[in-house]
Design a protein around this motif. Structure first.
Motif, PDB file in Angstrom:
ATOM      1  N   SER A 112       0.827  -1.211   0.000  1.00  0.00           N
ATOM      2  CA  SER A 112       0.000   0.000   0.000  1.00  0.00           C
ATOM      3  C   SER A 112       0.861   1.260   0.000  1.00  0.00           C
ATOM      4  CB  SER A 112      -0.927   0.011   1.225  1.00  0.00           C
ATOM      5  OG  SER A 112      -0.178  -0.037   2.427  1.00  0.00           O
ATOM      6  N   GLN A 113       2.173   1.085   0.140  1.00  0.00           N
ATOM      7  CA  GLN A 113       3.083   2.221   0.117  1.00  0.00           C
ATOM      8  C   GLN A 113       4.484   1.739  -0.274  1.00  0.00           C
ATOM      9  OE1 GLN A 113       3.176   3.842   4.081  1.00  0.00           O
ATOM     10  NE2 GLN A 113       3.733   1.900   5.019  1.00  0.00           N
ATOM     11  N   LEU A 114       5.340   2.703  -0.619  1.00  0.00           N
ATOM     12  CA  LEU A 114       6.728   2.430  -0.940  1.00  0.00           C
ATOM     13  C   LEU A 114       7.605   3.308  -0.058  1.00  0.00           C
ATOM     14  CD1 LEU A 114       6.650   2.419  -4.864  1.00  0.00           C
ATOM     15  CD2 LEU A 114       6.633   0.433  -3.342  1.00  0.00           C
ATOM     16  N   PRO A 115       8.797   2.835   0.281  1.00  0.00           N
ATOM     17  CA  PRO A 115       9.688   3.673   1.086  1.00  0.00           C
ATOM     18  C   PRO A 115      10.156   4.900   0.307  1.00  0.00           C
ATOM     19  CG  PRO A 115      10.822   1.705   0.336  1.00  0.00           C
ATOM     20  CD  PRO A 115       9.382   1.512  -0.013  1.00  0.00           C
ATOM     21  N   ALA A 116      10.378   6.001   1.017  1.00  0.00           N
ATOM     22  CA  ALA A 116      10.808   7.246   0.374  1.00  0.00           C
ATOM     23  C   ALA A 116      12.105   7.066  -0.395  1.00  0.00           C
ATOM     24  CB  ALA A 116      10.954   8.346   1.420  1.00  0.00           C
ATOM     25  N   PHE A 165      -2.648   0.000  -3.331  1.00  0.00           N
ATOM     26  CA  PHE A 165      -2.320   1.425  -3.341  1.00  0.00           C
ATOM     27  C   PHE A 165      -3.582   2.281  -3.483  1.00  0.00           C
ATOM     28  CE2 PHE A 165       1.652  -0.520  -4.823  1.00  0.00           C
ATOM     29  CZ  PHE A 165       2.563   0.092  -3.962  1.00  0.00           C
ATOM     30  N   ALA A 166      -3.749   3.240  -2.566  1.00  0.00           N
ATOM     31  CA  ALA A 166      -4.861   4.201  -2.659  1.00  0.00           C
ATOM     32  C   ALA A 166      -4.453   5.405  -3.495  1.00  0.00           C
ATOM     33  CB  ALA A 166      -5.289   4.654  -1.265  1.00  0.00           C
ATOM     34  N   HIS A 167      -3.164   5.592  -3.692  1.00  0.00           N
ATOM     35  CA  HIS A 167      -2.644   6.660  -4.543  1.00  0.00           C
ATOM     36  C   HIS A 167      -1.268   6.240  -5.038  1.00  0.00           C
ATOM     37  CE1 HIS A 167       0.064   7.779  -1.254  1.00  0.00           C
ATOM     38  NE2 HIS A 167      -0.989   7.657  -0.453  1.00  0.00           N
ATOM     39  N   ILE A 168      -0.806   6.859  -6.092  1.00  0.00           N
ATOM     40  CA  ILE A 168       0.540   6.577  -6.585  1.00  0.00           C
ATOM     41  C   ILE A 168       1.534   7.188  -5.601  1.00  0.00           C
ATOM     42  CG2 ILE A 168       2.170   6.908  -8.475  1.00  0.00           C
ATOM     43  CD1 ILE A 168      -0.219   7.157 -10.362  1.00  0.00           C
ATOM     44  N   PRO A 169       2.437   6.400  -5.048  1.00  0.00           N
ATOM     45  CA  PRO A 169       3.388   6.936  -4.061  1.00  0.00           C
ATOM     46  C   PRO A 169       4.168   8.132  -4.591  1.00  0.00           C
ATOM     47  CG  PRO A 169       3.469   4.549  -4.102  1.00  0.00           C
ATOM     48  CD  PRO A 169       2.612   4.947  -5.252  1.00  0.00           C
ATOM     49  N   ASN A 189      -7.834   8.794  -7.825  1.00  0.00           N
ATOM     50  CA  ASN A 189      -7.383   9.930  -8.628  1.00  0.00           C
ATOM     51  C   ASN A 189      -5.924   9.724  -9.004  1.00  0.00           C
ATOM     52  OD1 ASN A 189      -5.593  11.278  -6.528  1.00  0.00           O
ATOM     53  ND2 ASN A 189      -7.561  11.210  -5.448  1.00  0.00           N
ATOM     54  N   ILE A 190      -5.475  10.548  -9.925  1.00  0.00           N
ATOM     55  CA  ILE A 190      -4.071  10.560 -10.333  1.00  0.00           C
ATOM     56  C   ILE A 190      -3.542  11.952 -10.034  1.00  0.00           C
ATOM     57  CG2 ILE A 190      -2.463  10.345 -12.266  1.00  0.00           C
ATOM     58  CD1 ILE A 190      -4.532   8.516 -13.591  1.00  0.00           C
ATOM     59  N   ALA A 191      -2.527  12.032  -9.218  1.00  0.00           N
ATOM     60  CA  ALA A 191      -1.992  13.324  -8.789  1.00  0.00           C
ATOM     61  C   ALA A 191      -1.449  14.128  -9.966  1.00  0.00           C
ATOM     62  CB  ALA A 191      -0.884  13.108  -7.754  1.00  0.00           C
ATOM     63  N   GLU A 192      -1.539  15.450  -9.845  1.00  0.00           N
ATOM     64  CA  GLU A 192      -1.019  16.343 -10.883  1.00  0.00           C
ATOM     65  C   GLU A 192       0.471  16.117 -11.109  1.00  0.00           C
ATOM     66  OE1 GLU A 192      -2.737  18.559 -12.820  1.00  0.00           O
ATOM     67  OE2 GLU A 192      -4.560  17.716 -11.940  1.00  0.00           O
TER      68      GLU A 192
END
Length: 301
Positions: free
Chosen positions: A153-157, A175-179, A200-203
């Motif tokens: 559900s997430q990726l490390p920074a 994933f709820a959003h693209i990391p 959604n897809i972030a700008e």
């Protein structure tokens, strides 16, 4: 004939034979190749460019210890087994270029993955990973990474440090959003985030200027972001099976899409199975040129 068969039967059932059978029954399938007592290095395959070792579909639950001594291996395929743990000894295989661990039961990766400085291709699909270690960000030669069909559900920074990554498959996860770290990967030309929980897809998607293939099918994306239209290199844009109702006038900027695509493998814009507002469904049927023409007219009306 009967006597000969009887003697043969007794011979087969002798203590030496039975002992051998019992020993063989205790050996896993990959061990059969070592029964002759050969050096495991004899099983290495030497190609023109790489030295390979493969133990595919052997039913292994553990990796044999001899493997960690094969320091010359460059391509290692352990896919489709029953491995639950990747031991820290994997860090000893410092020459690895390709590592395939698809189709196992892995829940985590060891921090020693960071020692694989020459690793370019890593396949981790079809496992049980719920997280990836921050140390993976130290594998800065990585060019291809597939972690599809896991529980991420997430990726490390630290993923932002994978500056050479060109192909990333995050499909079939949670994933709820693209990391955010993905948008730092300027060399990406392939990104698959299909079958997740995206709304959604972030700008920030516009930061991926090298992107040629973007797949986000089978999510719950509500709108087609205008920022996607700034990715002039896009040749495949797959937004099938989402919740998109309208399309932006700027769609005409994606001149490399070429057409409305219906076959999953085709280049073009994939926009089927969305609740598009009328008259968009009919325009999609007419092809990309008709759709773009309508959107342009709408913009100037």
């Amino acid at each position: 004939m009967g006597a000969r068969q009887s003697r043969a039967g007794c011979k087969d059932k002798g203590p030496g034979r039975m002992g051998c059978l019992r020993r063989r029954q205790k050996l896993s399938a990959w061990d059969d190749a070592l029964l002759s007592g050969r050096d495991p290095r004899a099983l290495l395959k030497r190609g023109l460019r790489h030295i390979s070792f493969s133990l595919v579909t052997k039913g292994m639950t553990d990796i044999p210890d001899f493997l960690w001594g094969l320091s010359e291996v460059q391509r290692l395929n352990l896919s489709h087994n029953q491995l639950r743990v990747l031991p820290p000894e994997v860090g000893r295989l410092s020459r690895l270029v390709v590592l395939n661990l698809c189709g196992n039961h892995l829940k985590s990766l060891p921090a020693e993955i960071s020692l694989l400085q020459g690793l370019k291709v890593l396949f981790l699909s079809l496992n049980r990973l719920s997280e990836l270690p921050a140390e993976l960000g130290a594998c800065r030669s990585l060019e291809v990474l597939s972690v599809s069909h896991n529980r991420l559900s997430q990726l490390p920074a630290s993923f932002a440090d994978l500056s050479r990554l060109r192909k990333l498959n995050l499909s079939n996860n949670c994933f709820a959003h693209i990391p955010v770290c993905v948008f730092a990967l300027k060399e990406l030309d392939f990104l698959h985030v299909g079958s997740n929980r995206l709304e959604n897809i972030a700008e920030s998607i516009q930061c991926l200027g090298s992107l040629q293939i973007f797949i986000a099918e089978n999510n719950s994306i509500h709108s087609f972001p205008r920022s996607l239209c700034l990715l002039a290199s896009l040749e495949v844009l797959n937004l099938n099976d989402n919740d998109i109702q309208t399309l932006p006038e700027e769609l005409c900027l994606l001149c490399r899409l070429g057409r409305i695509a219906w076959n999953p493998m085709d280049k073009g814009l994939h926009i089927s199975h969305n609740p598009l507002a009328k008259p968009l469904p009919e325009l999609v049927e007419g092809g990309l040129e008709m759709l773009v023409s309508y959107l342009k007219d709408k913009k100037h009306s």
